[in-house]
Design a protein around this motif. Structure first.
Motif, mmCIF file in Angstrom:
data_model
loop_
_atom_site.group_PDB
_atom_site.id
_atom_site.type_symbol
_atom_site.label_atom_id
_atom_site.label_comp_id
_atom_site.label_asym_id
_atom_site.label_seq_id
_atom_site.Cartn_x
_atom_site.Cartn_y
_atom_site.Cartn_z
ATOM 1 N N VAL A 267 -12.742 4.180 69.536
ATOM 2 C CA VAL A 267 -13.463 5.054 68.621
ATOM 3 C C VAL A 267 -14.309 6.190 69.333
ATOM 4 C CG1 VAL A 267 -14.466 5.023 66.188
ATOM 5 C CG2 VAL A 267 -13.128 3.358 67.264
ATOM 6 N N LEU A 268 -14.204 7.242 69.052
ATOM 7 C CA LEU A 268 -14.662 8.301 69.441
ATOM 8 C C LEU A 268 -15.478 8.927 68.524
ATOM 9 C CD1 LEU A 268 -11.169 10.203 71.341
ATOM 10 C CD2 LEU A 268 -12.880 8.723 72.068
ATOM 11 N N LYS A 269 -15.452 9.061 67.475
ATOM 12 C CA LYS A 269 -17.065 9.427 66.162
ATOM 13 C C LYS A 269 -18.099 8.800 65.903
ATOM 14 C CE LYS A 269 -15.624 13.381 67.331
ATOM 15 N NZ LYS A 269 -16.228 14.879 67.515
ATOM 16 N N GLU A 270 -18.628 9.099 65.266
ATOM 17 C CA GLU A 270 -19.880 7.736 64.674
ATOM 18 C C GLU A 270 -19.628 8.457 63.131
ATOM 19 O OE1 GLU A 270 -23.817 8.434 66.091
ATOM 20 O OE2 GLU A 270 -23.134 8.296 68.120
ATOM 21 N N ASN A 271 -19.731 7.438 62.241
ATOM 22 C CA ASN A 271 -19.728 7.739 60.875
ATOM 23 C C ASN A 271 -20.703 8.369 60.275
ATOM 24 O OD1 ASN A 271 -18.938 6.511 58.962
ATOM 25 N ND2 ASN A 271 -20.644 5.786 57.893
ATOM 26 N N GLY A 272 -19.538 9.889 59.570
ATOM 27 C CA GLY A 272 -20.629 10.841 58.988
ATOM 28 C C GLY A 272 -20.586 11.678 59.837
ATOM 29 N N ALA A 273 -19.684 12.102 61.176
ATOM 30 C CA ALA A 273 -19.664 12.682 62.550
ATOM 31 C C ALA A 273 -19.047 14.107 61.235
ATOM 32 C CB ALA A 273 -19.720 12.688 63.688
ATOM 33 N N LEU A 274 -19.055 15.002 61.957
ATOM 34 C CA LEU A 274 -18.478 16.529 61.640
ATOM 35 C C LEU A 274 -17.902 16.384 62.590
ATOM 36 C CD1 LEU A 274 -20.743 18.707 60.274
ATOM 37 C CD2 LEU A 274 -20.052 17.606 58.722
ATOM 38 N N VAL A 275 -16.169 16.100 61.913
ATOM 39 C CA VAL A 275 -15.142 16.906 62.821
ATOM 40 C C VAL A 275 -14.730 17.774 62.720
ATOM 41 C CG1 VAL A 275 -15.026 14.522 62.976
ATOM 42 C CG2 VAL A 275 -13.497 15.677 61.574
ATOM 43 N N SER A 276 -13.744 18.882 63.295
ATOM 44 C CA SER A 276 -13.084 19.637 63.585
ATOM 45 C C SER A 276 -11.860 19.470 63.436
ATOM 46 C CB SER A 276 -13.104 21.277 64.729
ATOM 47 O OG SER A 276 -15.122 21.092 65.074
ATOM 48 N N PHE A 277 -10.852 20.341 63.281
ATOM 49 C CA PHE A 277 -9.190 20.617 62.774
ATOM 50 C C PHE A 277 -8.783 19.954 64.717
ATOM 51 C CE2 PHE A 277 -5.148 21.443 64.087
ATOM 52 C CZ PHE A 277 -4.515 21.284 62.952
ATOM 53 N N GLY A 278 -7.770 19.001 64.812
ATOM 54 C CA GLY A 278 -7.559 19.051 66.391
ATOM 55 C C GLY A 278 -8.412 17.963 67.129
ATOM 56 N N GLU A 279 -9.610 17.813 66.564
ATOM 57 C CA GLU A 279 -10.367 17.114 67.643
ATOM 58 C C GLU A 279 -10.062 15.179 67.219
ATOM 59 O OE1 GLU A 279 -15.575 16.573 67.422
ATOM 60 O OE2 GLU A 279 -14.469 17.547 65.895
ATOM 61 N N PRO A 280 -10.137 15.010 68.469
ATOM 62 C CA PRO A 280 -9.974 13.373 68.916
ATOM 63 C C PRO A 280 -10.676 12.598 68.450
ATOM 64 C CG PRO A 280 -9.573 15.124 71.040
ATOM 65 C CD PRO A 280 -10.272 15.949 69.545
ATOM 66 N N LEU A 281 -9.699 11.854 66.694
ATOM 67 C CA LEU A 281 -10.888 11.309 66.986
ATOM 68 C C LEU A 281 -10.904 9.543 66.967
ATOM 69 C CD1 LEU A 281 -9.968 11.539 62.892
ATOM 70 C CD2 LEU A 281 -10.967 12.485 64.293
ATOM 71 N N PHE A 282 -9.608 8.722 67.515
ATOM 72 C CA PHE A 282 -8.982 7.612 68.058
ATOM 73 C C PHE A 282 -8.395 7.965 69.915
ATOM 74 C CE2 PHE A 282 -9.816 6.762 63.844
ATOM 75 C CZ PHE A 282 -10.609 5.928 63.908
ATOM 76 N N ARG A 283 -8.340 6.462 70.115
ATOM 77 C CA ARG A 283 -7.401 6.875 71.789
ATOM 78 C C ARG A 283 -7.246 5.179 71.808
ATOM 79 N NH1 ARG A 283 -8.792 10.109 75.908
ATOM 80 N NH2 ARG A 283 -11.332 9.471 75.073
ATOM 81 N N TYR A 284 -5.364 5.554 71.791
ATOM 82 C CA TYR A 284 -5.142 4.084 71.606
ATOM 83 C C TYR A 284 -3.531 4.246 72.198
ATOM 84 C CZ TYR A 284 -1.229 7.758 69.725
ATOM 85 O OH TYR A 284 -0.344 8.073 69.222
ATOM 86 N N ARG A 285 -3.200 3.124 72.449
ATOM 87 C CA ARG A 285 -2.120 2.544 73.102
ATOM 88 C C ARG A 285 -1.021 1.616 71.858
ATOM 89 N NH1 ARG A 285 -4.353 -1.603 75.630
ATOM 90 N NH2 ARG A 285 -3.666 -3.127 75.269
ATOM 91 N N PRO A 286 0.666 2.385 72.672
ATOM 92 C CA PRO A 286 1.922 2.473 71.650
ATOM 93 C C PRO A 286 1.899 0.823 71.911
ATOM 94 C CG PRO A 286 1.196 3.932 72.058
ATOM 95 C CD PRO A 286 0.521 3.773 72.834
ATOM 96 N N CYS A 287 1.729 0.028 70.876
ATOM 97 C CA CYS A 287 3.042 -1.806 71.209
ATOM 98 C C CYS A 287 4.078 -1.712 71.477
ATOM 99 C CB CYS A 287 2.196 -2.643 70.040
ATOM 100 S SG CYS A 287 -0.061 -2.705 69.637
#
Length: 145
Positions: free
Chosen positions: A125-145
């Motif tokens: 999880v790349l962001k903290e609760n309440g953080a401001l985010v911009s368009f296209g900014e990464p929020l999560f890193r994942y691995r497909p199953c």
């Protein structure tokens, strides 16, 4: 004007050097300004018309080697849980199904869900609760199953 067009316009305004913007289309009217005294608004002939078809493509960064990322679909405030007293939608290590809500983003008093793009495992999880985010900014890193 659709929500997506409005969010694109807000993102473009945020990344531009303009200090004010006025837009009127029938019953819809929007006026944006930022810090300091507003600059005189140029004549309509001097301002190019915003057209999604004519807009340059936003470069998409390649996914890092550690996994793919879920990015913010709009500018706003990131919320990890449905309310402050509840557990987060997902945490690192969680397995999620395609379409499952990962977080909420609030923009202009509207909450938008960010769904999982596929069946996957959230690795970070790349962001903290309440953080401001911009368009296209990464929020999560994942691995497909």
């Amino acid at each position: 004007m659709t929500n997506q067009e409005l969010f694109e316009l807000l993102a473009r305004f945020e990344s531009s050097s303009l200090t004010s913007l006025k837009l009127s289309d029938g019953a819809f009217s929007l006026e944006l300004s930022r810090g300091g005294a507003p600059a005189p608004f140029p004549s309509a002939a001097a301002v190019p018309v915003f057209s999604p078809a004519a807009a340059p493509a936003v470069p998409v960064p390649s996914a890092p080697a550690e996994g793919q990322t879920v990015t913010a679909p709009l500018v706003g405030t990131y919320y990890a849980a449905p309310s402050p007293d509840e557990a987060p939608f997902v945490s690192a290590g969680d397995r999620v199904a395609k379409g499952q809500t990962l977080c909420l983003i609030e923009a202009m008093k509207m909450l938008s869900e960010v769904p999982a793009p596929c069946d996957c495992v959230i690795t970070e999880v790349l962001k903290e609760n309440g953080a401001l985010v911009s368009f296209g900014e990464p929020l999560f890193r994942y691995r497909p199953c």
